[in-house]
Design a protein around this motif. Structure first.
Motif, short mmCIF file in Angstrom:
data_model
loop_
_atom_site.label_atom_id
_atom_site.label_comp_id
_atom_site.label_asym_id
_atom_site.label_seq_id
_atom_site.Cartn_x
_atom_site.Cartn_y
_atom_site.Cartn_z
N TYR A 186 0.83 -1.25 0.00
CA TYR A 186 0.00 0.01 -0.09
C TYR A 186 0.77 1.09 -0.06
O TYR A 186 0.47 2.28 -0.81
N VAL A 187 2.09 1.13 0.87
CA VAL A 187 2.74 2.35 1.07
C VAL A 187 3.62 2.62 -0.46
O VAL A 187 3.85 3.67 -1.04
N TYR A 188 4.04 1.35 -0.98
CA TYR A 188 4.78 1.56 -2.20
C TYR A 188 3.96 2.27 -3.26
O TYR A 188 4.49 2.75 -4.20
N ILE A 189 2.63 1.77 -3.60
CA ILE A 189 1.65 2.03 -4.64
C ILE A 189 1.43 3.75 -4.36
O ILE A 189 1.36 4.31 -5.45
N ALA A 190 1.27 3.85 -3.06
CA ALA A 190 0.78 5.41 -3.05
C ALA A 190 2.28 6.24 -3.24
O ALA A 190 2.15 7.16 -3.76
#
Length: 244
Positions: A219-223
């Motif tokens: 989730y962090v990487y996508i954001a």
């Protein structure tokens, strides 16, 4: 020789090496930002020492798997929450990342005037004290990221030789990528602030993980990827305006 001719070993090696590189992205960003505070002639050495320490710490943890596994054993209970050695390491590392990233964001966004006034002091500090202070900070975060990386490796592969080879290969790739990433971050202050915001999110995830709140890093990487894509468009637009 049997291991070298076993396709399953090679598949495990490439999968683990790729995962180690992905898990090392936050490590590269942290190193690049800290190294950016050093004089230009010291940056390459600091990058190599920082990533070298990351490799040594991960391999050392791999060869002490029995001890690493004991870190998951609860030490005490706090507010009905069992706290283990791993939780304490993640909590300390997460709080350190939050502090360091917040401090760097403040210095980048709000403290320009202060930085100009203290330029002479910074020049004096930019010697052995600043250099080794940077290496120590990199080492602290390396240990936290190494713990996460090693626990992931143990869950994926049984052969310690494959784990060590994957760690060495991933660090070699990171050493190749660290310099261009660091130079790119230095050239674009807005990217640097985004990278620091990414580190605050990683710090928050580490603190949450310490209290058994599991949030997928994807989730962090996508954001972050979305934010970087938008900023890349802004950089291109600014370049076109300057050229016009």
């Amino acid at each position: 020789m049997e291991m070298l001719t076993d396709p399953n070993i090679w598949i495990a090696f490439f999968m683990l090496a790729a995962l180690e590189i992905v898990l090392g992205i936050d490590n590269i960003i942290f190193i690049s930002i800290l190294v950016g505070r050093l004089p230009a002639e010291n940056r390459d050495l600091a990058r190599r020492l920082g990533l070298g320490f990351a490799m040594v710490s991960r391999i050392a943890l791999l060869f002490s798997l029995a001890w690493v596994m004991t870190l998951t054993t609860p030490i005490f209970t706090l507010l009905a929450q069992e706290i283990s050695g791993r939780d304490l390491i993640l909590l300390g590392g997460g709080l350190f990342l939050l502090y360091k990233a917040s401090h760097e964001i403040f210095m980048e966004v709000e403290a320009h005037q202060t930085k100009e006034v203290s330029a002479g002091v910074d020049t004096v500090k930019a010697g052995a004290t600043l250099f080794w202070g940077t290496i120590v900070q990199i080492g602290i975060v390396d240990i936290v990221f190494s713990l996460d990386s090693v626990i992931t490796a143990v869950g994926m592969v049984d052969e310690i030789g494959v784990m060590v080879a994957a760690v060495i290969a991933s660090v070699a790739v990171m050493m190749f990528a660290a310099k261009p990433i660091g130079e790119f971050v230095d050239r674009h202050p807005s990217i640097k602030v985004l990278a620091l915001a990414f580190l605050t999110m990683v710090g928050t995830l580490l603190v949450a993980e310490a209290f058994d709140v599991h949030v997928p890093k994807a989730y962090v990487y996508i954001a972050m990827l979305f934010s970087l894509s938008v900023e890349a468009l802004n950089i291109r637009a600014r370049s076109k305006r300057v050229a016009a």
